[in-house]
Enzyme design. Structure first.
Site, mmCIF file in Angstrom:
data_model
loop_
_atom_site.group_PDB
_atom_site.id
_atom_site.type_symbol
_atom_site.label_atom_id
_atom_site.label_comp_id
_atom_site.label_asym_id
_atom_site.label_seq_id
_atom_site.Cartn_x
_atom_site.Cartn_y
_atom_site.Cartn_z
ATOM 1 N N SER A 10 13.217 -24.078 19.235
ATOM 2 C CA SER A 10 12.990 -23.348 18.001
ATOM 3 C C SER A 10 13.893 -22.113 17.926
ATOM 4 O O SER A 10 15.113 -22.242 17.956
ATOM 5 C CB SER A 10 11.502 -22.996 17.884
ATOM 6 O OG SER A 10 11.170 -22.607 16.578
ATOM 7 N N ASP A 70 10.891 -33.143 12.224
ATOM 8 C CA ASP A 70 10.783 -31.682 12.173
ATOM 9 C C ASP A 70 11.030 -31.218 10.739
ATOM 10 O O ASP A 70 12.078 -31.488 10.162
ATOM 11 C CB ASP A 70 11.816 -31.067 13.128
ATOM 12 C CG ASP A 70 11.591 -29.591 13.383
ATOM 13 O OD1 ASP A 70 11.052 -28.899 12.500
ATOM 14 O OD2 ASP A 70 11.970 -29.120 14.474
ATOM 15 N N HIS A 126 7.992 -30.485 14.546
ATOM 16 C CA HIS A 126 8.574 -29.366 15.283
ATOM 17 C C HIS A 126 7.955 -29.226 16.668
ATOM 18 O O HIS A 126 8.629 -28.854 17.622
ATOM 19 C CB HIS A 126 8.383 -28.072 14.489
ATOM 20 C CG HIS A 126 9.103 -26.913 15.083
ATOM 21 N ND1 HIS A 126 10.470 -26.882 15.228
ATOM 22 C CD2 HIS A 126 8.646 -25.733 15.598
ATOM 23 C CE1 HIS A 126 10.835 -25.734 15.784
ATOM 24 N NE2 HIS A 126 9.747 -25.028 16.026
#
Length: 344
Positions: free
Chosen positions: A129, A286, A315
């Site tokens: 991330s 995602d 995600h």
């Protein structure tokens, strides 16, 4: 929860010109630095994450094996452990904390790596991330230092759609009257805003298919509402200061390696400057960082490989809760570490 060390940054001037006096970077390490200082892995934290939240990818027999590598996990500026709105004295306290760019994050980490440990080469930078965004930035800021990068579920530039998502998160938190422009009373957080933020986030962190298949039941939640309260609201109410969240959100929203000095906003040119052997691993579903975006990024990095994490966890394929996805990421990093570094 592993104890952390503190590296003094001194008077740290940000990319936008503010100077944090007496700034510091919190970090921890795993394993031992070898005599040649050639076994270094840097593994930055992610949005609201702390160093112990990265431990799911570290372990004996894994790619990030502390028996073989010296793994440094620096906490992002703004996360509550490193210099942040919540721990900085006036005048840069709370809502007055300066804007921190991804470039600033890596400048701070570079000072740690070089000044504290005397490291000149990094075998691998990896991260999930926002940690992936920092991974790309390491390779652009210090192309002669970073041998390999393995960003997963992240991007070198925050997309417009991602920015829209973050606007929703920000609006939900700041709409709480208790927030008071960031000057809420100590010990009285805008919990209504935090709970609203969590529910906005819930629609993005996992995919539509994840909810259709009720995968949250595999995490021990007994209903959708139980998951929304127990996982999502509980996540953001767990010691995550609202001003810290907004500081890191600004960093995320404004992420772009093209803003590195010397590139004049040209993200493609910045990607083209990367010398590290690159494995980019987006997750199939995602919603923040879709594979299509990363295919574009990889097309501009010399010799880079795109390897999509299959499945429906979205995600959070990179969050450590899905054993199958963790194995996929770990295998990819092992194979990357077996390849010559881009500086060889």
């Amino acid at each position: 929860m592993r104890e952390h060390l503190t590296f003094p940054l001194g008077d740290f001037t940000t990319q936008h010109g503010a100077t944090l006096r007496g700034a510091h970077l919190a970090y921890t390490t795993y394993g031992e630095l070898n005599a040649a200082k050639s076994n270094v892995i840097v593994y930055p934290t992610w949005y609201s994450g702390r160093h112990w939240d990265n431990e799911w990818l570290i372990g004996s027999g894994m790619a990030l094996d502390p028996d073989e590598y010296f793994i440094i996990v620096p906490n992002m500026l703004g996360n509550g452990l490193s210099s942040s709105p919540s721990n900085t004295p006036p005048p840069y306290d709370r809502a007055r904390f300066p804007r921190i760019t991804v470039y600033d994050q890596i400048e701070a980490q570079h000072k740690l790596v070089t000044e504290e440990f005397g490291i000149e080469r990094i075998a691998l930078v990896t991260g999930w991330s926002m940690g992936a965004g920092q991974t790309f930035q390491w390779a652009v800021s210090y192309p002669e230092m970073v041998e390999r990068i393995a960003p997963f579920c992240g991007s070198p530039r925050t997309s417009l759609h991602n920015k829209v998502f973050l606007e929703g998160v920000k609006a939900a938190l700041t709409a709480d009257a208790v927030f008071n422009g960031g000057w809420y009373d100590e010990g009285k957080w805008p919990t209504t805003g935090l709970r609203a933020l969590a529910r906005v986030y819930a629609g993005w962190g996992f995919s539509q298919a994840f909810y259709w298949e009720k995968e949250y039941e595999k995490l021990g939640y007994t209903s959708l509402e139980d998951f929304l309260v127990g996982f999502w609201e509980g996540f953001f109410l767990d010691g995550r200061d609202p001003n810290n969240l907004l500081s890191m959100l600004w960093t995320w929203q404004n992420g772009d390696i093209g803003l590195t000095p010397g590139f004049d906003g040209n993200t493609e040119a910045a990607l083209g400057s990367i010398k590290a052997t690159t494995l980019d691993m987006p997750a199939e579903k995602d919603l923040y960082f879709p594979p299509e975006d990363e295919a574009w990024a990889v097309s501009h990095i010399p010799g880079a490989e795109l390897r999509v994490i299959p499945g429906i966890w979205g995600h959070f394929a990179g969050g450590g809760s899905s054993p199958k996805d963790t194995e996929f990421i770990d295998t990819g990093i092992k194979e990357l570490l077996a390849k010559p570094g881009g500086l060889a």
